[in-house]
Design an enzyme around this catalytic site. Structure first.
Site, PDB file in Angstrom:
ATOM      1  N   GLY A  14      39.024  38.363  36.643  1.00  8.59           N
ATOM      2  CA  GLY A  14      38.143  38.817  37.496  1.00  8.59           C
ATOM      3  C   GLY A  14      38.568  38.467  39.043  1.00  8.59           C
ATOM      4  O   GLY A  14      37.788  38.129  39.850  1.00  8.59           O
ATOM      5  N   ILE A  19      35.136  35.153  44.401  1.00  9.43           N
ATOM      6  CA  ILE A  19      35.711  33.585  44.381  1.00  9.43           C
ATOM      7  C   ILE A  19      36.969  33.677  43.494  1.00  9.43           C
ATOM      8  O   ILE A  19      38.127  32.916  43.838  1.00  9.43           O
ATOM      9  CB  ILE A  19      34.669  32.911  43.444  1.00  9.43           C
ATOM     10  CG1 ILE A  19      33.390  32.671  44.027  1.00  9.43           C
ATOM     11  CG2 ILE A  19      35.307  31.551  42.602  1.00  9.43           C
ATOM     12  CD1 ILE A  19      32.284  31.827  43.453  1.00  9.43           C
ATOM     13  N   TYR A 151      21.923  33.702  31.856  1.00 16.02           N
ATOM     14  CA  TYR A 151      23.077  33.151  32.781  1.00 16.02           C
ATOM     15  C   TYR A 151      23.339  31.644  32.505  1.00 16.02           C
ATOM     16  O   TYR A 151      24.271  31.258  32.312  1.00 16.02           O
ATOM     17  CB  TYR A 151      22.853  33.669  34.390  1.00 16.02           C
ATOM     18  CG  TYR A 151      24.073  33.131  35.267  1.00 16.02           C
ATOM     19  CD1 TYR A 151      25.141  33.922  35.082  1.00 16.02           C
ATOM     20  CD2 TYR A 151      23.728  32.208  36.158  1.00 16.02           C
ATOM     21  CE1 TYR A 151      26.316  33.629  36.338  1.00 16.02           C
ATOM     22  CE2 TYR A 151      24.851  31.889  36.915  1.00 16.02           C
ATOM     23  CZ  TYR A 151      26.206  32.605  36.917  1.00 16.02           C
ATOM     24  OH  TYR A 151      27.106  32.161  37.754  1.00 16.02           O
TER      25      TYR A 151
HETATM   26  N1  LIG Z   1      28.858  33.746  43.951  1.00 13.82           N
HETATM   27  C1  LIG Z   1      28.110  32.676  43.593  1.00 13.82           C
HETATM   28  O1  LIG Z   1      27.446  32.116  44.208  1.00 13.82           O
HETATM   29  C2  LIG Z   1      28.746  31.971  42.185  1.00 13.82           C
HETATM   30  C3  LIG Z   1      27.995  30.637  41.980  1.00 13.82           C
HETATM   31  C4  LIG Z   1      28.208  30.194  40.967  1.00 13.82           C
HETATM   32  C5  LIG Z   1      29.062  30.712  40.010  1.00 13.82           C
HETATM   33  N2  LIG Z   1      29.575  31.789  40.349  1.00 13.82           N
HETATM   34  C6  LIG Z   1      30.784  32.418  39.131  1.00 13.82           C
HETATM   35  O2  LIG Z   1      31.737  32.545  39.641  1.00 13.82           O
HETATM   36  C7  LIG Z   1      32.651  33.885  38.966  1.00 13.82           C
HETATM   37  C8  LIG Z   1      32.956  34.632  40.052  1.00 13.82           C
HETATM   38  O3  LIG Z   1      31.697  35.272  40.488  1.00 13.82           O
HETATM   39  P1  LIG Z   1      31.755  36.168  41.976  1.00 13.82           P
HETATM   40  O4  LIG Z   1      30.554  35.706  42.820  1.00 13.82           O
HETATM   41  O5  LIG Z   1      32.973  36.111  42.846  1.00 13.82           O
HETATM   42  O6  LIG Z   1      31.439  37.434  41.374  1.00 13.82           O
HETATM   43  P2  LIG Z   1      32.037  38.896  41.820  1.00 13.82           P
HETATM   44  O7  LIG Z   1      31.276  39.951  40.928  1.00 13.82           O
HETATM   45  O8  LIG Z   1      32.545  39.127  43.132  1.00 13.82           O
HETATM   46  O9  LIG Z   1      33.520  38.563  41.006  1.00 13.82           O
HETATM   47  C9  LIG Z   1      33.716  38.661  39.428  1.00 13.82           C
HETATM   48  C10 LIG Z   1      34.676  39.704  39.122  1.00 13.82           C
HETATM   49  O10 LIG Z   1      34.875  39.613  37.725  1.00 13.82           O
HETATM   50  C11 LIG Z   1      35.293  41.035  37.285  1.00 13.82           C
HETATM   51  N3  LIG Z   1      34.792  41.134  35.895  1.00 13.82           N
HETATM   52  C12 LIG Z   1      33.378  41.238  35.344  1.00 13.82           C
HETATM   53  N4  LIG Z   1      33.471  41.507  34.086  1.00 13.82           N
HETATM   54  C13 LIG Z   1      34.586  41.534  33.678  1.00 13.82           C
HETATM   55  C14 LIG Z   1      35.084  41.424  32.470  1.00 13.82           C
HETATM   56  N5  LIG Z   1      34.712  41.796  31.201  1.00 13.82           N
HETATM   57  N6  LIG Z   1      36.748  41.656  32.497  1.00 13.82           N
HETATM   58  C15 LIG Z   1      37.404  41.389  33.635  1.00 13.82           C
HETATM   59  N7  LIG Z   1      37.002  41.184  34.548  1.00 13.82           N
HETATM   60  C16 LIG Z   1      35.447  41.417  34.732  1.00 13.82           C
HETATM   61  C17 LIG Z   1      34.182  41.917  38.165  1.00 13.82           C
HETATM   62  O11 LIG Z   1      34.947  43.078  38.278  1.00 13.82           O
HETATM   63  C18 LIG Z   1      34.785  41.138  39.584  1.00 13.82           C
HETATM   64  O12 LIG Z   1      35.654  41.544  40.438  1.00 13.82           O
HETATM   65  C19 LIG Z   1      31.785  34.113  37.851  1.00 13.82           C
HETATM   66  O13 LIG Z   1      32.075  33.393  36.863  1.00 13.82           O
HETATM   67  C20 LIG Z   1      30.362  33.417  38.527  1.00 13.82           C
HETATM   68  O14 LIG Z   1      29.369  33.506  37.350  1.00 13.82           O
HETATM   69  C21 LIG Z   1      29.469  32.586  41.284  1.00 13.82           C
END
Ligand SMILES: NC(=O)c1ccc[n+]([C@@H]2O[C@H](COP(=O)([O-])OP(=O)(O)OC[C@H]3O[C@@H](n4cnc5c(N)ncnc54)[C@H](O)[C@@H]3O)[C@@H](O)[C@H]2O)c1
Length: 253
Positions: A14, A19, A151
């Site tokens: 991802g 992140i 989630y």
């Molecule tokens: N943004 C926040 O506030 C936050 C807080 C806590 C945890 N997180 C966790 O951080 C991680 C990244 O989140 P983010 O906010 O950067 O989101 P984001 O949507 O920007 O990034 C997630 C990426 O994962 C990719 N993805 C989704 N499903 C996929 C799959 N099946 N196979 C391959 N790639 C896939 C998406 O295309 C995307 O590019 C996640 O695990 C999320 O739960 C985020």
């Protein structure tokens, strides 16, 4: 022991946005070659341009074991080794109890739980002592907001995975940790706020989340990149099996 990844090879799932992209960029800035995976080549190409010359993008769906096996085959063919895996790909749907659909459940658990398992399992036999696995969790593992039970459940599941995995892999010298961010300023967070409260409420939502946090603000993706760097590097050599919260103090209250 240095907080560096000089000469290391890392996979970040991802990694095309948010992140994951920040972690990949922090890793290349600190000497690693990084392979990012995501669902669309176009987004990967844009991300690789940000990461720099030591980045490669491979299309792979984390919930498909065959896709992840193909990624590791390519990594081994090109680099001959694997030092760090960041299981970052993840998503979260809003759905209070009473409205949750089978489709929502499958999408969340197939990505956040099955995806983590099949990102990690095929990687472990390729890694040597000193290898590191970092799973991106969430404060939702202990404190899921209203309407975020699926989630939160998925993030609690991966936290428990590593409690067992550190025992399964005892003696290998591979470390497993969960890095759980609080609210981080990403496009996905802003999209979720827009979906829940409307476009004109996004800024107010970001401010209010910050105000509810002891740090007085939400976090940045670069701050998560720095913690991931620490967990991937020798600087954290005696840390394994834990969930580290990078949340501005949110889970302390
Ligand atoms: N943004 C926040 O506030 C936050 C807080 C806590 C945890 N997180 C966790 O951080 C991680 C990244 O989140 P983010 O906010 O950067 O989101 P984001 O949507 O920007 O990034 C997630 C990426 O994962 C990719 N993805 C989704 N499903 C996929 C799959 N099946 N196979 C391959 N790639 C896939 C998406 O295309 C995307 O590019 C996640 O695990 C999320 O739960 C985020």
């Amino acid at each position: 022991m240095k907080n560096t990844l000089e000469g290391k090879v890392a996979v970040v799932t991802g990694g095309a946005s948010g992140i994951g992209l920040a972690i990949a960029k922090t890793f290349t800035e600190n000497g690693a070659s990084v392979i990012i995976t995501d669902l669309q080549q176009e987004n990967l190409d844009k991300a690789v341009a940000v990461i720099g010359k030591d980045g490669i993008g491979i299309v792979a769906n984390v919930s498909k074991l065959k896709d992840m096996e193909a990624v590791y085959q390519q990594v081994m063919a090109k680099f001959g080794k694997l030092d760090t895996v960041v299981a970052n790909a993840g998503l979260g749907d809003h759905g209070p109890l009473g409205t949750i659909t089978e489709e929502q459940y499958d999408r969340t658990f197939n990505t956040n739980v099955k995806g983590v398992l099949f990102t990690v399992q095929p990687a472990v036999p390729l890694m040597k002592p000193g290898g590191t696995i970092i799973i991106i969790g969430s404060t939702g593992s202990v404190n899921p907001p209203r309407g975020m039970s699926i989630y939160g459940g998925s993030k609690a599941a991966v936290r428990n995975f590593i409690r067992s995995w550190v025992q399964d892999t005892k003696g290998t010298g591979i470390r497993f940790n969960v890095l759980s961010p609080g609210a981080i300023d990403t496009e996905s967070l802003r999209n979720a706020l827009e979906k829940a409260h409307g476009r004109d409420q996004v800024e107010a939502g970001v401010k209010s989340m910050g105000a509810d946090t002891p740090a007085g603000r939400i976090g940045t993706t670069d701050e998560i990149g720095q913690v991931a760097l620490f967990l991937a590097s020798e600087a954290s050599s005696f840390i394994t099996g834990v969930e580290i919260f990078a949340d501005g103090g949110l889970t302390a209250i």
